[in-house]
Each structure stands twice: as structure tokens, then as C-alpha cells.
Design an enzyme around this catalytic site. Structure first.
Site, PDB file in Angstrom:
ATOM      1  N   ASP A  54       0.652  -1.265   0.068  1.00 13.81           N
ATOM      2  CA  ASP A  54      -0.099  -0.064  -0.133  1.00 13.81           C
ATOM      3  C   ASP A  54       0.698   1.260   0.019  1.00 13.81           C
ATOM      4  O   ASP A  54       1.900   1.230   0.452  1.00 13.81           O
ATOM      5  CB  ASP A  54      -0.717   0.028   1.254  1.00 13.81           C
ATOM      6  N   HIS A 195       3.673  -2.176   3.276  1.00  9.22           N
ATOM      7  CA  HIS A 195       3.717  -0.857   2.571  1.00  9.22           C
ATOM      8  C   HIS A 195       4.903  -0.782   1.957  1.00  9.22           C
ATOM      9  O   HIS A 195       5.977  -0.742   2.716  1.00  9.22           O
ATOM     10  CB  HIS A 195       3.477   0.195   3.711  1.00  9.22           C
TER      11      HIS A 195
END
Length: 249
Positions: A54, A195
Site C-alpha cells: 500500500d 507498505h
């Protein structure tokens, strides 16, 4: 006669040059790489797992792509539209190497705090940015913070993919904890959240990939994971095999 002969030779040379130029153009057109399509996967039988990243693209995303390529693994990137323009080459590379590009909103706002029109704008602008950079339009959405409800889902108009394992890499920023979460916690049919904007996460990726391979996982994109399951627009999904979409109220 000599003048005519010279003129004729010149015409032949020009024609050959034109033909060569046309051939070069044709070769360039043929050489334009195309995105790799999703593989046909039976994740009910195969031990599939979807790694997702992400908040990118960012300065470390290319390293993640390098490591995935070396491992022969695929992943899904839930990107922020506002970041795409700074890394168009990285975004373009994703589908060419078999990865999935996906929508994580434009600005990482909590969608439940926005009007339906603002939600649609966040999604639309990100769709356009990713399509412009990669040539591929995302088919799934991940709400920032996992925060969504029925109204947001309707405004988004795409399946909402959450996760079954949250690595918490954004919180602890620790390579060893990333590896432990990424290797030990996933189960078959799961979706793992990382992430690619955090350096400790990216540093941990090679060891995570090796550990998951040792556990027998096949690393797939979100589309590959769910290809045998219907995903409804606005529905919320965390892993393969759910009886139906879960829509937050």
C-alpha cells in the site's frame, strides 16, 4: 541516358530507404511490451497467497519489483493517485512483470468522512492516473485505514479488498518483525498487507519471499487469488473462500 540512369538509381535508393524506415517502424510497434495477463490459478487446490503493498509508489518500490522478479513472485500494489505521477516508469513496469495495479484513493483520506461525490472523485482521479502511467485500469479498491461502509462501497463501485494479515510494518518499522509477520502468520488463501514506502519493509522482502516459498506458497495477485469467486462491486473481502461479501454498516 546517363542522366536518366542516375535518376533511376536515386529513385531505387530512396525506395529502399523508405522501405527500411517502414520496417523499423513496424519492428518498433511489434516490440512494444504488453502487460502480462493474470495466470489461470486454482487457488482452491493450490496454496495461494496474495502479497499486497500500500501507499506507493515510492522511492523503494523498484527494489520490491526487483526482488519479486528474482523470486518469480507476483503481487498487488494499492497505490495513491497523488504518488503515481512522480514514479510513472515504476508503475508502468508493474503490469509488464505480471503484477496488479490497484486503487488506494488519491490522498489516503478516510472515505467514511467524505461525501459520496468526494469518494467518487478520489477513486476516479486515481483510476485515471494509474491508467495513464501503466496502460491498465485497476479493478479493485482498498479503502485507506480499512475504513468503509455501505455508502462508501456504493460510491466506489468496485470490490473492496482488505486483508487477513496486517503486518503492522507501518507501526514498528522493524525488519525482523516484518519477516516474522510475513512468513509465520499467512494462511492459504490469505491477503497480506505491507507498505512499500517503508525501508525496513522493503529490506525484509527477500527473506519474506524465501520463507513463504519454503512454506509452499504460490504468490499471486489479488485477481488471481479470487478468480474463482464472484466479487461484487462495493463488497468487502479479506481472504479467499468467504461465503459472501462483507459490507460494513
Amino acid at each position: 541516358m546517363a542522366v536518366l540512369a542516375a535518376a533511376g538509381c536515386t529513385g531505387q535508393v530512396d525506395e529502399r530507404r523508405a522501405g527500411a524506415a517502414r520496417q523499423q517502424v513496424a519492428l518498433k510497434k511489434k516490440a512494444v511490451p504488453k502487460p502480462l495477463p493474470p495466470r489461470r490459478m486454482d487457488c482452491a487446490a493450490v496454496k495461494c497467497l496474495a502479497l499486497t503493498f500500500d501507499d506507493g509508489p515510492g522511492e523503494y518500490t523498484a527494489r520490491v519489483l526487483d526482488d519479486l522478479r528474482k523470486a518469480g513472485a507476483r503481487a498487488t500494489f494499492y497505490m495513491l493517485g497523488q504518488n503515481v505521477g512522480s514514479h510513472p516508469d515504476v508503475v508502468r513496469r508493474m503490469p509488464l512483470e505480471g503484477h496488479e495495479v490497484a486503487n488506494h484513493s488519491w490522498s489516503h483520506a478516510d472515505m467514511t468522512g467524505l461525501s459520496s461525490g468526494a469518494v467518487r472523485s478520489e477513486v476516479r482521479r486515481t483510476q485515471e492516473a494509474i491508467k495513464r502511467a501503466s496502460g491498465v485500469a485497476p479493478t479493485s479498491f482498498r479503502p485507506p485505514y480499512g475504513s468503509t461502509d455501505a455508502r462508501v462501497g456504493k460510491a466506489v463501485g468496485m470490490p473492496q479488498i482488505l486483508w487477513s494479515v496486517d503486518s503492522l510494518d507501518w507501526l514498528h518499522r522493524n525488519v525482523r518483525k516484518n519477516v516474522r509477520a510475513g512468513v509465520s502468520e499467512p494462511e492459504k488463501g490469505g491477503v497480506v498487507l505491507f507498505h512499500d514506502i517503508h525501508k525496513p519493509t522493503v529490506t525484509a522482502v527477500p527473506e519474506i519471499l524465501a520463507g513463504l516459498k519454503k512454506r509452499g506458497f504460490t504468490l499471486v495477485t489479488v485477481t488471481e487469488l479470487f478468480q474463482g469467486q464472484r466479487l461484487d462491486p462495493g463488497g468487502r473481502y479479506t481472504e479467499l473462500g468467504e461465503k459472501g461479501p462483507t459490507v460494513a454498516q
